[in-house]
Design a protein around this motif. Structure first.
Motif, PDB file in Angstrom:
ATOM      1  N   VAL A 158       0.843  -1.200   0.000  1.00  0.00           N
ATOM      2  CA  VAL A 158       0.000   0.000   0.000  1.00  0.00           C
ATOM      3  C   VAL A 158       0.873   1.244   0.000  1.00  0.00           C
ATOM      4  O   VAL A 158       1.860   1.322   0.740  1.00  0.00           O
ATOM      5  CB  VAL A 158      -0.919   0.031   1.235  1.00  0.00           C
ATOM      6  CG1 VAL A 158      -1.739   1.321   1.271  1.00  0.00           C
ATOM      7  CG2 VAL A 158      -1.849  -1.180   1.238  1.00  0.00           C
ATOM      8  N   ILE A 175      -3.395   0.236  -3.804  1.00  0.00           N
ATOM      9  CA  ILE A 175      -3.013  -1.120  -3.421  1.00  0.00           C
ATOM     10  C   ILE A 175      -2.435  -1.847  -4.628  1.00  0.00           C
ATOM     11  O   ILE A 175      -3.024  -1.828  -5.712  1.00  0.00           O
ATOM     12  CB  ILE A 175      -4.238  -1.896  -2.890  1.00  0.00           C
ATOM     13  CG1 ILE A 175      -4.822  -1.201  -1.656  1.00  0.00           C
ATOM     14  CG2 ILE A 175      -3.860  -3.343  -2.562  1.00  0.00           C
ATOM     15  CD1 ILE A 175      -6.146  -1.801  -1.188  1.00  0.00           C
ATOM     16  N   VAL A 202      -4.281  -3.544   6.627  1.00  0.00           N
ATOM     17  CA  VAL A 202      -4.626  -4.104   5.319  1.00  0.00           C
ATOM     18  C   VAL A 202      -5.285  -5.448   5.577  1.00  0.00           C
ATOM     19  O   VAL A 202      -4.713  -6.315   6.245  1.00  0.00           O
ATOM     20  CB  VAL A 202      -3.382  -4.299   4.434  1.00  0.00           C
ATOM     21  CG1 VAL A 202      -3.807  -4.867   3.075  1.00  0.00           C
ATOM     22  CG2 VAL A 202      -2.648  -2.982   4.238  1.00  0.00           C
ATOM     23  N   VAL A 259      -7.612  -1.602   2.427  1.00  0.00           N
ATOM     24  CA  VAL A 259      -6.791  -0.836   3.355  1.00  0.00           C
ATOM     25  C   VAL A 259      -7.788  -0.017   4.166  1.00  0.00           C
ATOM     26  O   VAL A 259      -8.691   0.624   3.603  1.00  0.00           O
ATOM     27  CB  VAL A 259      -5.760   0.064   2.641  1.00  0.00           C
ATOM     28  CG1 VAL A 259      -6.411   1.023   1.659  1.00  0.00           C
ATOM     29  CG2 VAL A 259      -4.954   0.852   3.674  1.00  0.00           C
TER      30      VAL A 259
END
Length: 328
Positions: free
Chosen positions: A204, A214, A296, A321
């Protein structure tokens, strides 16, 4: 990401996404009962209204076709009577291993008119759905949960949602348990660390405006279990399954890294969810996470949107996320 629980088939499962569509928000997950009830109310092929009669669920006949390859034939001699709640009965107890609470059931589903037994939707028969055997997942489906819990692989349960419940024409739903398996678990910190070291987890990055992106690792299969990777440890209150959380989030699929939902694209850029009303991957993944944390979540399909069909952006494993801004 909220559960569509309740409703008539609220329960869970049910599924026939083809007739009712599916939202990608983490607050809108599918469970059997909700799916069924929505299906009974919205299926375009069941739009014709037929007055309920005096028929009984016990008198409905179910006949296998093509060795189970096709949805069974259902015969209704008289339109079923109305009622205030869904009811269920066992069609077959199955001959396989005993079904276990908490296991993921692979369910074949088919929907029929309660007026004449005509098939309304069999898309869930050729594309079985995975649903955990829990009371909550089958709430609103009469005795379906009890019948399944007492059954074996191969069990078939017939559920009737009368007009008063479906708010439309009466609907019959047939569930066939094709198999069962142990559902994914939440990976341990050591397991997460190993996957990260092996380059098997998404990465991320955050832009200057605070919006994340992502990246899915190339050539890697999605983890079989629920993965919670902590990017930033907060110092606030830890979330419990009973908490309501406020969060910023971005969701993409593992298959192509396609975005299907993002609170960052909205104003305000936060959303509030009770953890009792979100997909299982959020409930289990955010439990124990502290306010102020950024994590995440890599979620197996069975803990995300089990009914999402191939081709839909929410099909398969998903990655989120999540910035947890408030826990209450």
């Amino acid at each position: 990401m909220r559960k569509l629980s309740a409703a008539v088939l609220a329960g869970v499962l049910l599924l026939s996404v083809s007739a009712c569509g599916q939202s990608s928000s983490p607050s809108e997950s599918s469970n059997a009962s909700s799916s069924a009830s929505n299906n009974a109310a919205q299926s375009p092929s069941a739009s014709a209204s037929v007055a309920p009669g005096k028929g009984k669920l016990a008198d409905v006949k179910v006949e296998s076709q093509d060795g189970g390859a096709k949805a069974p034939k259902v015969s209704v001699t008289e339109s079923l009577e109305d009622g205030e709640a869904a009811t269920a009965r066992s069609v077959s107890g199955g001959e396989g291993e005993a079904l276990k609470e908490g296991n993921a059931l692979k369910l074949k589903l088919a929907y029929y008119s309660s007026a004449d037994g005509s098939l309304q939707d069999d898309s869930g028969w050729s594309a079985p759905q995975s649903v955990e055997l829990t009371e909550n997942n089958f709430s609103g489906l009469g005795d379906a949960y009890k019948l399944l819990k007492a059954g074996k692989v191969g069990t078939e349960v017939l559920v009737y949602a009368p007009p008063a419940v479906s708010k439309s024409t009466g609907m019959l739903m047939l569930m066939h348990v094709e198999s069962q398996s142990v559902p994914p678990k939440k990976a341990s910190a050591d397991e997460v660390a190993k996957l990260k070291a092996d380059g098997a987890l998404p990465t991320v990055t955050f832009a200057k405006d605070g919006k994340p992106s992502i990246t899915i690792p190339k050539g890697k299969d999605a983890p079989a279990d629920l993965i919670v990777e902590v990017l930033k440890e907060g110092k606030g209150k830890a979330a419990t399954t009973a908490s309501t959380v406020t969060a910023k989030y971005l969701g993409v699929n593992w298959a192509k890294g396609e975005k299907f939902d993002s609170s960052y694209d909205r104003t305000p850029d936060t959303s509030e969810f009770p953890l009792t009303g979100v997909i299982a991957g959020w409930t289990k993944g955010l439990t124990g996470v502290k306010e102020g944390s950024t994590v995440v979540l890599t979620i197996p399909q069975s803990m995300a949107y089990p009914t999402a069909a191939e081709g839909e952006k929410t099909h398969g494993p998903l990655v989120f996320v999540v910035e947890l801004t408030k826990v209450s």
